[in-house]
Write a protein that holds these residues in place. Structure first.
Motif, PDB file in Angstrom:
ATOM      1  N   TYR A  31      -0.404 -15.403  -2.311  1.00  0.00           N
ATOM      2  CA  TYR A  31      -0.203 -14.935  -2.467  1.00  0.00           C
ATOM      3  C   TYR A  31       1.341 -14.200  -1.314  1.00  0.00           C
ATOM      4  CZ  TYR A  31      -3.455 -13.878  -6.356  1.00  0.00           C
ATOM      5  OH  TYR A  31      -4.246 -13.757  -7.931  1.00  0.00           O
ATOM      6  N   TYR A  33       4.631 -11.865  -0.525  1.00  0.00           N
ATOM      7  CA  TYR A  33       5.134 -10.820  -0.931  1.00  0.00           C
ATOM      8  C   TYR A  33       6.618 -10.361   0.500  1.00  0.00           C
ATOM      9  CZ  TYR A  33       1.269  -9.566  -3.223  1.00  0.00           C
ATOM     10  OH  TYR A  33       0.279  -9.485  -3.612  1.00  0.00           O
ATOM     11  N   PHE A  45      10.152  -2.931  -1.093  1.00  0.00           N
ATOM     12  CA  PHE A  45       9.438  -4.182  -2.320  1.00  0.00           C
ATOM     13  C   PHE A  45      10.901  -4.929  -2.343  1.00  0.00           C
ATOM     14  CE2 PHE A  45       6.672  -7.405  -4.304  1.00  0.00           C
ATOM     15  CZ  PHE A  45       7.418  -6.978  -5.436  1.00  0.00           C
ATOM     16  N   SER A  48       7.689 -10.133  -5.407  1.00  0.00           N
ATOM     17  CA  SER A  48       6.316 -11.363  -4.830  1.00  0.00           C
ATOM     18  C   SER A  48       5.633 -12.603  -5.539  1.00  0.00           C
ATOM     19  CB  SER A  48       4.990  -9.997  -5.426  1.00  0.00           C
ATOM     20  OG  SER A  48       5.401 -10.142  -6.886  1.00  0.00           O
ATOM     21  N   TYR A  50       3.462 -15.413  -6.446  1.00  0.00           N
ATOM     22  CA  TYR A  50       2.279 -16.707  -6.509  1.00  0.00           C
ATOM     23  C   TYR A  50       2.151 -17.606  -7.040  1.00  0.00           C
ATOM     24  CZ  TYR A  50      -2.306 -16.601  -9.078  1.00  0.00           C
ATOM     25  OH  TYR A  50      -4.088 -17.493  -9.681  1.00  0.00           O
ATOM     26  N   SER A  55       6.275 -13.698  -8.999  1.00  0.00           N
ATOM     27  CA  SER A  55       5.530 -13.377  -9.938  1.00  0.00           C
ATOM     28  C   SER A  55       5.934 -10.952 -10.368  1.00  0.00           C
ATOM     29  CB  SER A  55       3.998 -13.042  -9.969  1.00  0.00           C
ATOM     30  OG  SER A  55       3.764 -12.009  -8.429  1.00  0.00           O
ATOM     31  N   GLU A  56       6.893 -10.990  -9.762  1.00  0.00           N
ATOM     32  CA  GLU A  56       7.087  -9.450 -10.018  1.00  0.00           C
ATOM     33  C   GLU A  56       8.603  -9.355  -8.447  1.00  0.00           C
ATOM     34  OE1 GLU A  56       4.878  -5.897  -8.291  1.00  0.00           O
ATOM     35  OE2 GLU A  56       5.514  -4.665 -10.057  1.00  0.00           O
ATOM     36  N   ARG A  95      -1.295 -11.346   0.811  1.00  0.00           N
ATOM     37  CA  ARG A  95      -2.610 -10.521   0.705  1.00  0.00           C
ATOM     38  C   ARG A  95      -3.919 -11.325   1.707  1.00  0.00           C
ATOM     39  NH1 ARG A  95      -4.643 -10.325  -5.995  1.00  0.00           N
ATOM     40  NH2 ARG A  95      -2.489  -9.509  -5.746  1.00  0.00           N
TER      41      ARG A  95
END
Lengths: 115, 115
Positions: A31, A33, A45, A48, A50, A55-56, A95
């Motif tokens: 993970y 970011y 932000f 992200s 993954y 993923s986002e 993470r």
């Protein structure tokens, strides 16, 4: 827990140029970011990532931006055709693990200046 | 839109004083709150708070979450000049798997400790 390392620490570029910012994990993580912080403003932000996929992503992360993990290790943020307003600190984060898995640990950042 | 608000935005105190920094949040699918200390560059992790009413402590720093009031405080007792920094709080959304948990940050409290 160790964070990630980032290169370069500083980058100066001309408006319209492409830049690639790198994030180097110290050990194997899934993970990642990217965040940015414009001088005097809050940390925002961007995206992200993954297991080698986005993923986002936030509204800021438009077509000008892209992320990839080209060699399965380093994690890059590419900014195409930079604008003056892209000048900011860019932080990579990873993470945590185990009991710290919800915590995000930040790298030292890359200071980008677009002239 | 998710929002995190910190107060005060800046605070100047003398060494030895006790300070309380505030953070309130409006976040859909709230999971946890993180506190970071930002000195020259990257945010460094202080606390993660998930459960309401349980104080987390590290030396002279302590923090607690109030889910009813959607807020958290960070206390620093017997402040030292080395505590001078920007203190950031950030909300983590409910973990939905796959890394979709970009943090929402507040603007931070700029704390200055005078000798």
């Amino acid at each position: 827990e160790p964070e990630v390392t980032q290169t370069p620490s500083h980058q100066v570029t001309q408006m319209g140029q492409e830049v690639i910012l790198r994030c180097v994990p110290i050990s194997n993580h899934l993970y990642f970011y990217w965040y940015r912080q414009i001088l005097g403003q809050k940390v925002e932000f961007l995206v992200s990532f993954y297991n080698n996929e986005i993923s986002e992503k936030s509204e800021i992360f438009d077509d000008q931006f892209s992320v990839e993990r080209p060699d399965g290790s380093n994690f890059t943020l590419k900014i195409r055709s930079t604008k003056l307003e892209d000048s900011a600190m860019y932080f990579c984060a990873r993470r945590g693990r185990g009991a710290s898995q919800e915590t995000q640990y930040f790298g030292p950042g890359t200071r980008l200046l677009v002239l | 839109e998710d929002k995190v608000v910190q107060s005060p935005l800046s605070l100047v105190v003398h060494e030895g004083d006790t300070v309380t920094l505030n953070c309130s949040y409006e976040v859909t699918n709230f999971r946890s709150l993180l506190w970071y200390k930002q000195e020259k560059k990257a945010p460094t992790f202080l606390f993660m708070l998930t459960s309401s009413g349980i104080e987390k402590k590290s030396g002279r720093l302590s923090s607690i979450l109030d889910k009813k009031e959607l807020s958290s405080i960070l206390n620093i007792t017997a402040t030292q000049t080395g505590d001078s920094a920007i203190y950031l709080c950030a909300a983590i959304p409910m973990y939905s798997g796959g890394g979709a948990d970009g943090l929402t940050f507040g603007k931070g409290t700029h704390l200055i400790i005078q000798p």
